[in-house]
Design a protein around this motif. Structure first.
Motif, short mmCIF file in Angstrom:
data_model
loop_
_atom_site.label_atom_id
_atom_site.label_comp_id
_atom_site.label_asym_id
_atom_site.label_seq_id
_atom_site.Cartn_x
_atom_site.Cartn_y
_atom_site.Cartn_z
N ILE A 172 -45.22 -34.75 -33.58
CA ILE A 172 -46.55 -34.15 -33.44
C ILE A 172 -47.63 -35.22 -33.38
CG2 ILE A 172 -45.83 -32.01 -34.54
CD1 ILE A 172 -47.19 -32.89 -37.08
N SER A 173 -48.82 -34.83 -32.93
CA SER A 173 -49.92 -35.77 -32.75
C SER A 173 -50.34 -36.38 -34.08
CB SER A 173 -51.11 -35.07 -32.11
OG SER A 173 -51.73 -34.19 -33.04
N TYR A 174 -50.94 -37.56 -34.00
CA TYR A 174 -51.35 -38.25 -35.22
C TYR A 174 -52.45 -37.47 -35.95
CZ TYR A 174 -51.92 -42.11 -38.44
OH TYR A 174 -51.95 -42.88 -39.58
N SER A 175 -53.41 -36.94 -35.19
CA SER A 175 -54.49 -36.18 -35.82
C SER A 175 -53.96 -34.98 -36.57
CB SER A 175 -55.49 -35.71 -34.75
OG SER A 175 -56.17 -36.81 -34.18
N LEU A 176 -52.95 -34.33 -36.00
CA LEU A 176 -52.36 -33.17 -36.68
C LEU A 176 -51.60 -33.61 -37.92
CD1 LEU A 176 -51.93 -30.18 -36.82
CD2 LEU A 176 -50.04 -30.39 -35.19
N LEU A 177 -50.90 -34.73 -37.85
CA LEU A 177 -50.21 -35.26 -39.03
C LEU A 177 -51.20 -35.49 -40.17
CD1 LEU A 177 -47.60 -37.98 -37.93
CD2 LEU A 177 -47.14 -35.86 -39.15
N VAL A 178 -52.37 -36.03 -39.83
CA VAL A 178 -53.39 -36.27 -40.85
C VAL A 178 -53.88 -34.94 -41.43
CG1 VAL A 178 -55.71 -37.18 -41.29
CG2 VAL A 178 -54.13 -38.45 -39.83
N MET A 179 -54.13 -33.97 -40.56
CA MET A 179 -54.60 -32.67 -41.02
C MET A 179 -53.59 -31.98 -41.93
SD MET A 179 -57.65 -32.09 -39.89
CE MET A 179 -57.86 -30.33 -40.02
N SER A 181 -55.88 -25.24 -37.16
CA SER A 181 -54.83 -25.75 -36.28
C SER A 181 -55.12 -25.56 -34.80
CB SER A 181 -53.49 -25.08 -36.62
OG SER A 181 -53.57 -23.68 -36.41
N GLU A 182 -56.03 -24.65 -34.46
CA GLU A 182 -56.32 -24.44 -33.04
C GLU A 182 -56.95 -25.67 -32.39
OE1 GLU A 182 -59.92 -23.31 -35.42
OE2 GLU A 182 -57.78 -22.86 -35.52
N GLU A 183 -57.46 -26.58 -33.22
CA GLU A 183 -58.09 -27.79 -32.69
C GLU A 183 -57.08 -28.88 -32.37
OE1 GLU A 183 -61.16 -29.21 -35.21
OE2 GLU A 183 -62.12 -27.26 -35.46
N TYR A 184 -55.85 -28.72 -32.84
CA TYR A 184 -54.88 -29.79 -32.70
C TYR A 184 -53.57 -29.28 -32.12
CZ TYR A 184 -58.20 -32.13 -35.71
OH TYR A 184 -59.34 -32.66 -36.23
N GLN A 185 -53.23 -29.77 -30.94
CA GLN A 185 -51.94 -29.42 -30.35
C GLN A 185 -50.85 -30.21 -31.06
OE1 GLN A 185 -51.87 -29.61 -26.02
NE2 GLN A 185 -54.09 -29.70 -26.01
#
Length: 278
Positions: free
Chosen positions: A92-99, A148-152
């Motif tokens: 998964i994307s890095y931004s999502l991992l952080v979130m 979560s809608e902000e992060y694929q």
């Protein structure tokens, strides 16, 4: 064994956020599987996934307690290597991992199984030994916590961002405040993780004005004579900073939808998290 390890790795990594810990989780599960009597297991892969998920949840819980007193960023993973056996599209994307750090380990597992691996609520219940209704509630709770809608889970390829990062490097090298200012969103945030080994200037910086000062200060003080490489980390554009042959910093960029402004920069300086990336 190797084939199982490659397929199982994304499940573990997406939960623990650490390459080394994910490898350890998978290795422990696979070795235990081959050392035991598995003749009665009909779906070996399903059994291993369940074992990895639950082992990863326990590992994440333990790690969260250890780093609870400081800011922590996930270990970045290169996703621009097409020759690797691991299916990097499942990372998964890095931004999502952080979130996802806002979630409990179990909430994180439910979210990942549903959003990254398209598991049904029934399948999630089987993996975690919970009811379908509980799986639904955990997913709903996790989405509310992280927007979560902000992060694929696996964003589109960011190769078009190379020219953008070239402009960014040019502006910061030339001390061009006006050009760099136009590239940063008004509410940009900078997050830095030294892992307790490297002292960072600031762990968290918010706002364009202060972020500009920090970015120029860090570059002119530490990075001016380092080699900079443009790459892709967890499906996001990133810069790697090398002091001779040693990787000292990985900066992961989150751009807005138009790919024209930087919303967040995640700066990983922890040597332990940079070792495999280098």
């Amino acid at each position: 064994m190797e084939n199982y390890q490659d397929k199982l790795f994304p499940f573990a990594y997406n939960i623990v956020g650490s390459v080394e810990d994910a490898k350890d989780v998978v290795q422990d599960v696979v070795i235990k599987h081959y050392a035991s009597d598995s003749a009665g297991i009909d779906n070996v892969m399903g059994y291993l996934v369940k074992s990895v998920i639950n082992h990863a949840i326990n590992t994440k819980r333990r790690n969260q307690k250890i780093v609870a007193d400081r800011l922590w960023l996930p270990e970045p993973m290169a996703t621009d290597r097409s020759d690797a056996n691991i299916n990097r599209e499942e990372i998964i994307s890095y931004s999502l991992l952080v979130m996802l750090e806002k979630l409990s380990a179990r909430e994180r597992a439910v979210f990942i199984l549903k959003e990254a691996f398209d598991y049904s609520h029934s399948e999630i219940g089987d993996v975690l030994d919970i009811s379908i209704e509980n799986a639904r509630k955990l997913l709903s709770r996790s989405k509310k916590k992280i927007r979560s809608e902000e992060y694929q889970c696996a964003p589109a390829n960011h190769k078009q961002s190379s020219s953008y990062l070239n402009d960014y490097i040019k502006a910061i090298k030339n001390g061009d405040v006006k050009s760099l200012e136009k590239m940063l969103s008004e509410d940009i945030s900078l997050t830095a993780d030294g892992g307790g080994q490297i002292k960072v200037v600031r762990e968290l910086t918010e706002g364009r004005k202060l972020s500009l000062k920090i970015l120029f200060y860090v570059f002119q003080t530490y990075q001016e004579f380092q080699t900079i490489k443009i790459t892709e980390v967890n499906h996001q554009p990133a810069l790697l900073f090398y002091d001779d042959e040693t990787l000292t910093n990985c900066q992961v960029f989150e751009l807005d939808e138009s790919q024209s402004m930087v919303k967040k920069i995640y700066s990983v300086l922890d040597p332990a998290k940079l070792e495999l990336l280098s």
